[in-house]
Design an enzyme around this catalytic site. Structure first.
Site, short mmCIF file in Angstrom:
data_model
loop_
_atom_site.label_atom_id
_atom_site.label_comp_id
_atom_site.label_asym_id
_atom_site.label_seq_id
_atom_site.Cartn_x
_atom_site.Cartn_y
_atom_site.Cartn_z
N TYR A 232 0.87 -1.17 0.00
CA TYR A 232 0.00 0.00 0.00
C TYR A 232 0.91 1.22 0.00
CZ TYR A 232 -4.20 -2.62 1.46
OH TYR A 232 -5.27 -3.47 1.53
N ASP A 260 -7.08 -0.47 -4.86
CA ASP A 260 -8.54 -0.31 -4.83
C ASP A 260 -9.06 0.30 -3.53
OD1 ASP A 260 -8.17 -2.40 -3.06
OD2 ASP A 260 -8.97 -3.94 -4.40
N HIS A 344 -11.60 -5.90 -3.49
CA HIS A 344 -11.10 -5.95 -2.10
C HIS A 344 -12.00 -6.80 -1.21
CE1 HIS A 344 -7.77 -4.10 0.11
NE2 HIS A 344 -8.51 -4.22 1.19
#
Length: 464
Positions: A232, A260, A344
């Site tokens: 991330y 996402d 996700h």
């Protein structure tokens, strides 16, 4: 320096926060805002013994990252007992775990996990966004695809092996990045790595892993066992640089950048269960574990992030979180080695379409991607061997499972639970390959499934 419980109790607020961990007392005041899980998590243990809370999430080596000056002294174990917070979930530990051989499908593991996990952990693992429409649709849409078996094929044996980014895997299945696995079992991500090695699978290590990548790599069953690193992008870009470089140095085989969730979805079950937890910061009231854990994710990245990553590593890149054919095409044009069709797990934007629909969009509007060197992976809602085969017949190279791996760790099962879960999934895949009339994965074809019931859910036209 020897300290008493009275010494520590005085430092139970934001301006002076001390915690005891296994007899050592740390001043973490300066670390509060830098904690990846947010200050609130630490403040719950301010002036108390935080050993149990720490062990449930972190590996012991993480304490080495605190500056030496943070260590204030030691406290006698008998003194520390006075500081231990009371738990309202102790009854969970008294539940008996059914023998593993009595669990016969992946849904059984989920039921066991719901019974055995603390309520807050269950909420964090299981919750979806808003009304959980996307979460449930991910699984439901697999049931709308019918199989079209071929008979009298004389299938004497089946071959389930394939490759992911050039790494061999015994099944077309990989372990999706799942954070804080230590909440499910003390061995956390290391148990997943050990099981993956013995079962011949690929593991993607979460950016929010509760075990450092070096420890996970040391748990592998062989030096060639592939482990990939999820990323991330952090608001503090230097922290992302450190994640990538640390992963490369540890021997990770690829970087999977998750795109996402620039902001965290509203996971209401997670948030409701955390409403009752007191916090010093009133603006954090009601935030669930997920929102706190993801507070450092940058919402400001764009496609240029791929250029930035390539400046610091030459590892293969996979984009996780493609939700429409247009972005799949753009990803291909940027030369990534793989994409993951994913919403996700229904945890980010509710009513975002199922990855299966995105796969059908690619088949219809950009079929050239299916024949390219870029691999296409799918995750979300997969619970049966038939689900795996349907995704592959429609063009996926492999599928990822997340929650089922966490659930299989629970109730004390650990590595053995993961291996039992994989044995069940492997048996279902092999059995249904025989029923379909195929002996290897490359024999799976689109005509072996009937996906017409999903066509009405697809967009009518797309301009690429």
């Amino acid at each position: 320096m020897k300290l008493t419980h009275d010494d520590i109790l005085q430092h139970n607020h934001r301006k002076s926060c001390w915690i005891a961990i296994h007899g050592n007392v740390y001043d973490v005041t300066e670390f509060l805002n830098a904690h990846p899980g947010g200050a609130k998590v630490i403040l719950q243990s301010a002036g108390k013994d935080a050993s149990q809370a720490f062990d449930s999430v972190h590996a012991p080596d993480i304490l080495k990252e605190l500056p030496q000056a943070a260590l204030r002294g030691q406290i006698d174990i008998s003194e520390a007992k006075v500081l231990k917070p009371k738990s309202n979930e102790e009854e969970q530990s008294h539940l008996e775990s059914p023998p593993l051989h009595t669990l016969i499908n992946l849904h059984d593991f989920e039921k066991i996990a719901e019974r055995h996990l603390p309520a807050t952990t269950w909420a964090y693992y299981s919750s979806g966004a808003d009304d959980e429409i996307s979460k449930h649709n991910n699984a439901r849409l697999y049931s709308k695809i019918a199989l079209r078996p071929r008979i009298l094929r004389r299938v004497l044996s089946v071959y389930t092996a394939t490759s992911i980014l050039g790494f061999s895997t015994s099944l077309p299945v990989y372990i999706s990045p799942v954070g804080i696995a230590k909440l499910a079992h003390p061995d956390g991500e290391c148990a997943l790595a050990a099981a993956a090695g013995k079962e011949g699978l690929v593991q993607v290590l979460a950016n929010g892993s509760s075990m450092p990548i070096e420890q996970v790599m040391n748990t592998r069953t062989s030096p060639t066992q592939p482990i990939f690193q999820q990323l991330y992008v952090n608001k503090d870009i230097q922290k992302s640089v450190e994640v990538v470089r640390r992963a490369a140095q540890a021997g990770a085989g690829a970087i999977w950048i998750t795109v996402d969730s620039p902001v965290v979805g509203k996971r209401e079950l997670d948030e409701r269960l955390n409403l009752s937890i007191s916090a010093s910061d009133s603006d954090q009231e009601g935030q669930g574990v997920a929102k706190i854990m993801a507070s450092s994710i940058s919402p400001f990245i764009d496609w240029d992030i791929l250029t930035w990553i390539r400046r610091i590593t030459d590892l293969p890149l996979v984009i996780k979180g493609i939700q429409c054919v247009e972005d799949a095409v753009i990803a291909y044009e940027h030369g990534v080695q793989g994409i993951v069709l994913s919403n996700h797990g229904g945890r980010s934007q509710d009513t975002a379409q199922s990855p299966l629909l995105t796969l059908l969009e690619i088949r219809k509007f950009a079929p050239q991607l299916l024949d390219s060197e870029m691999q296409i992976f799918v995750d979300g809602g997969i619970r049966r061997g038939t689900d795996v085969l349907k995704a592959l017949a429609l063009g996926a190279d492999a599928v990822g499972l997340g929650r089922p791996f966490l659930y299989s760790l629970t109730a004390g099962y650990g590595e053995n639970g993961v291996r039992r879960m994989l044995a069940i999934l492997r048996q279902e895949i092999e059995m249904n390959m025989i029923l379909l009339g195929v002996s290897s994965l490359n024999e799976l074809k689109p005509e072996m499934v009937n996906a017409s019931r999903l066509e009405k859910h697809m967009v009518g036209s797309i301009k690429l």
